[in-house]
Scaffold this motif. Structure first.
Motif, PDB file in Angstrom:
ATOM      1  N   THR A  48       7.797  11.972   1.761  1.00 18.25           N
ATOM      2  CA  THR A  48       6.600  12.686   1.219  1.00 18.25           C
ATOM      3  C   THR A  48       5.673  11.653   0.358  1.00 18.25           C
ATOM      4  OG1 THR A  48       7.871  13.169  -0.652  1.00 18.25           O
ATOM      5  CG2 THR A  48       7.779  14.790   1.234  1.00 18.25           C
ATOM      6  N   GLY A  49       6.021  10.417  -0.155  1.00 16.24           N
ATOM      7  CA  GLY A  49       5.499   9.451  -0.832  1.00 16.24           C
ATOM      8  C   GLY A  49       6.294   8.525  -1.631  1.00 16.24           C
ATOM      9  N   PRO A  50       5.507   7.960  -2.319  1.00 21.21           N
ATOM     10  CA  PRO A  50       6.441   6.726  -3.221  1.00 21.21           C
ATOM     11  C   PRO A  50       7.070   7.222  -4.494  1.00 21.21           C
ATOM     12  CG  PRO A  50       4.155   6.242  -3.301  1.00 21.21           C
ATOM     13  CD  PRO A  50       4.126   7.323  -2.458  1.00 21.21           C
ATOM     14  N   VAL A  51       8.014   6.568  -4.950  1.00 23.85           N
ATOM     15  CA  VAL A  51       8.662   6.883  -6.263  1.00 23.85           C
ATOM     16  C   VAL A  51       9.094   5.480  -6.750  1.00 23.85           C
ATOM     17  CG1 VAL A  51       9.513   9.174  -5.634  1.00 23.85           C
ATOM     18  CG2 VAL A  51      10.867   7.197  -5.449  1.00 23.85           C
ATOM     19  N   SER A  52       9.120   5.668  -8.168  1.00 26.86           N
ATOM     20  CA  SER A  52       9.557   4.309  -8.940  1.00 26.86           C
ATOM     21  C   SER A  52      10.091   4.599 -10.077  1.00 26.86           C
ATOM     22  CB  SER A  52       8.303   3.368  -9.107  1.00 26.86           C
ATOM     23  OG  SER A  52       7.411   3.883  -9.796  1.00 26.86           O
ATOM     24  N   LEU A  67       0.972  -1.196  -0.004  1.00 29.47           N
ATOM     25  CA  LEU A  67       0.059  -0.173   0.028  1.00 29.47           C
ATOM     26  C   LEU A  67       0.829   1.397  -0.074  1.00 29.47           C
ATOM     27  CD1 LEU A  67      -2.851  -1.312   2.405  1.00 29.47           C
ATOM     28  CD2 LEU A  67      -2.966  -0.954   0.042  1.00 29.47           C
ATOM     29  N   ALA A  68       2.094   1.333   0.732  1.00 31.12           N
ATOM     30  CA  ALA A  68       3.031   2.358   0.844  1.00 31.12           C
ATOM     31  C   ALA A  68       3.365   2.862  -0.755  1.00 31.12           C
ATOM     32  CB  ALA A  68       4.054   2.119   1.714  1.00 31.12           C
ATOM     33  N   ARG A  69       3.420   1.503  -1.812  1.00 32.75           N
ATOM     34  CA  ARG A  69       3.765   2.003  -2.995  1.00 32.75           C
ATOM     35  C   ARG A  69       2.886   2.569  -3.869  1.00 32.75           C
ATOM     36  NH1 ARG A  69       8.323  -2.829  -4.461  1.00 32.75           N
ATOM     37  NH2 ARG A  69       8.226  -1.360  -6.356  1.00 32.75           N
ATOM     38  N   LEU A  70       1.745   2.695  -3.295  1.00 33.36           N
ATOM     39  CA  LEU A  70       0.588   3.203  -4.482  1.00 33.36           C
ATOM     40  C   LEU A  70       0.636   4.622  -4.949  1.00 33.36           C
ATOM     41  CD1 LEU A  70      -2.558   1.589  -2.937  1.00 33.36           C
ATOM     42  CD2 LEU A  70      -1.525   1.206  -5.212  1.00 33.36           C
ATOM     43  N   ASN A  71       0.463   4.908  -6.157  1.00 28.05           N
ATOM     44  CA  ASN A  71       0.517   6.275  -6.815  1.00 28.05           C
ATOM     45  C   ASN A  71       2.073   6.839  -6.789  1.00 28.05           C
ATOM     46  OD1 ASN A  71      -2.183   6.073  -7.333  1.00 28.05           O
ATOM     47  ND2 ASN A  71      -2.457   6.518  -5.122  1.00 28.05           N
ATOM     48  N   PRO A  72       3.004   6.032  -7.237  1.00 26.51           N
ATOM     49  CA  PRO A  72       4.324   6.770  -7.028  1.00 26.51           C
ATOM     50  C   PRO A  72       4.765   7.732  -8.118  1.00 26.51           C
ATOM     51  CG  PRO A  72       4.352   4.630  -8.424  1.00 26.51           C
ATOM     52  CD  PRO A  72       2.948   4.945  -7.894  1.00 26.51           C
ATOM     53  N   GLY A  73       5.614   8.472  -7.770  1.00 26.53           N
ATOM     54  CA  GLY A  73       6.017   9.725  -8.790  1.00 26.53           C
ATOM     55  C   GLY A  73       7.352   9.273  -9.347  1.00 26.53           C
ATOM     56  N   LYS A  74       8.208  10.395  -9.605  1.00 26.65           N
ATOM     57  CA  LYS A  74       9.407  10.088 -10.191  1.00 26.65           C
ATOM     58  C   LYS A  74      10.117  11.268  -9.735  1.00 26.65           C
ATOM     59  CE  LYS A  74      10.105   7.877 -13.952  1.00 26.65           C
ATOM     60  NZ  LYS A  74      10.329   7.240 -15.209  1.00 26.65           N
ATOM     61  N   PRO A  75      11.375  11.396  -9.144  1.00 31.65           N
ATOM     62  CA  PRO A  75      12.106  12.454  -8.760  1.00 31.65           C
ATOM     63  C   PRO A  75      12.680  13.040 -10.156  1.00 31.65           C
ATOM     64  CG  PRO A  75      13.132  10.517  -8.220  1.00 31.65           C
ATOM     65  CD  PRO A  75      11.771  10.091  -8.633  1.00 31.65           C
ATOM     66  N   LYS A  76      13.022  14.250  -9.794  1.00 25.71           N
ATOM     67  CA  LYS A  76      13.992  14.882 -10.803  1.00 25.71           C
ATOM     68  C   LYS A  76      15.392  14.458 -10.708  1.00 25.71           C
ATOM     69  CE  LYS A  76      11.197  18.321 -12.027  1.00 25.71           C
ATOM     70  NZ  LYS A  76      10.375  18.256 -13.186  1.00 25.71           N
TER      71      LYS A  76
END
Length: 448
Positions: A402-406, A221-230
């Protein structure tokens, strides 16, 4: 009546001598393995395997050959020995080949102190199925978990026996009990998955199926809706589940086989500072109930506690007999082998010095960066130490998650990365690789 592993090794040695071998060693493995998988509350797969494997290595002068079989009949053993000797006579000479000298062999050991085997009865298939069901149910009880990809429970027991014409003979029994769960959340392209599992020598030490299922669900659940860093250079915290991989890359470079081939970025680094001054990497093959414990290695040499890195300085390679001879060094008692392969240098239990700060302390200290919780693929240049791996995890801003990334690639050079690591204090002490979360500064992240 089937022969015992001990009797099988003696039969192999006798057959090798009769076939014309100058010397030989033999290994016999006999074991049982049971695994149960469930899906959607129903039994999906049940497997049980029982069998024996035998391996024979013969020497004719400085020439050698290896043969193996799963048939343990007298006819097969005689045929194996004849073929092995014929193969050895055609093999190229190796000046470093040969068995250990008698004065190098392990003479006594305390199997009871190592606690390699649990005398508790093998669990019934129904018990394993119940464990898998409970893990799955615990994961599915979390809102947002759409399915459990797999929930499994397993048990294995194996007897190992080694004998050689130099006079060595010894064996041991090893058991393992495990539970695992892989959970999935989200739908379509937004699906994410993660896992948890536990494997122990003693069944009573195993974490509960409910704990494993809950943990797998929470991680997913902690991996849902990941973003991507700069894209840029950031500090990276390798989570405790992942951190042992960095030490694994270090150990691959400190492997005597790689050093002897000239294919290691540590080849000329003996005596140099590899880790921060306060950190040591200790190998201890005598830890009770640990999967990497051994009373002796696969060439009959005694295993011993040693410092691979001491106060940051590289002190030891991992060596079997042949590679020690190539390098003009003493073997370290680290030979491992299967029935069908010869000895090769392999590290046993490892422990890295833990830090004085918690994982949360390191997160607060890192400012803005990445916590790596899973990795895929690997491009590691064994000659240069260049490092590049795909990663996913959690993004940190101003010391707060702040949230997940992948979809991130982490890159650097191990020679630069390892001297700057900062360890947390969260390593699990029962693992064969006791490595805490590790903070590394200034790695390159390829994102958006």
């Amino acid at each position: 009546m089937p022969k015992s592993p001990q009797d099988l090794t003696q039969s192999l040695l006798s057959a090798a001598k009769a076939a014309g071998a100058d010397s030989a060693d033999a290994i016999a493995l006999a074991g049982t393995a049971v695994s149960i998988d469930v899906r959607a509350g129903l039994l999906e797969q049940a497997e049980r395997a029982e069998g024996s494997d035998i391996g024979l290595r013969v020497f004719v002068g400085k020439r050698s050959a290896i043969v193996s079989a799963s048939d343990t009949s007298d006819h097969t053993i005689e045929t194996m020995a004849a073929r092995a000797v014929a193969m050895a006579r055609e093999a190229p000479e190796d000046p470093c080949a040969g068995l250990a000298d008698p004065d190098q062999l392990a003479a006594d050991w305390d199997l009871a102190a190592l606690e390699l085997s649990d005398e508790t009865a093998e669990p019934a298939p129904a018990t394993l199925e119940d464990d898998a069901r409970r893990a799955e149910a615990a994961a599915l009880g979390h809102e947002g978990i759409t399915q459990v990809q797999s929930a499994s429970a397993a048990y294995s027991a194996r007897d190992v026996w080694l004998a050689a014409s130099n006079g060595f003979e010894g064996g041991y029994r090893r058991t393992s009990r495990s539970t695992s769960c892989v959970a999935i959340a989200g739908t379509g392209l937004g699906m994410e998955r993660d896992y948890d599992g536990d494997s122990r020598t003693f069944q009573a030490d195993l974490r509960s199926p409910e704990e494993i299922g809950h943990s797998a669900a929470e991680r997913t659940l902690a991996r849902l809706n990941p973003g991507k860093p700069k894209t840029g250079a950031y500090p990276v915290l390798f989570d405790e589940r992942i951190a042992a991989s960095l030490i694994g890359h270090l150990m691959a470079a400190a492997n005597g086989a790689a050093v002897a081939r000239g294919a290691s970025w540590l080849m000329n680094a003996m005596g140099e500072q590899i880790l921060p001054e306060g950190l040591s990497l200790i190998e201890d093959p005598h830890r009770p109930r640990a999967s990497g414990s051994r009373p002796f290695d696969a060439e009959g040499l005694p295993t011993r506690k040693r410092a691979i890195i001491e106060h940051g300085v590289l002190k030891n390679w991992t060596l079997d007999l042949a590679n020690a001879r190539k390098l003009g060094l003493d073997p370290t008692g680290n030979a491992a082998r299967s029935a069908g392969s010869g000895p090769s240098p392999t590290p046993w239990n490892l422990a890295l010095t833990q830090g004085s700060h918690s994982r949360d302390d390191l997160i607060r200290a890192m400012g803005t960066g990445l916590i790596v919780t899973s990795m895929i693929g690997a491009t590691i240049n064994g000659n240069t130490g260049d490092y590049s791996r795909g990663a996913a995890g959690l993004w940190v801003e101003n010391g707060e998650i702040t949230g997940p990334v992948s979809g991130v690639t982490v890159a650097g050079n191990l020679r630069d990365m390892l001297p700057s690591i900062v360890p947390a204090n969260d390593a699990r002490l029962h693992l064969s690789r006791v490595v805490p979360s590790l903070l590394v500064e200034g790695l390159t992240l390829a994102g958006e």
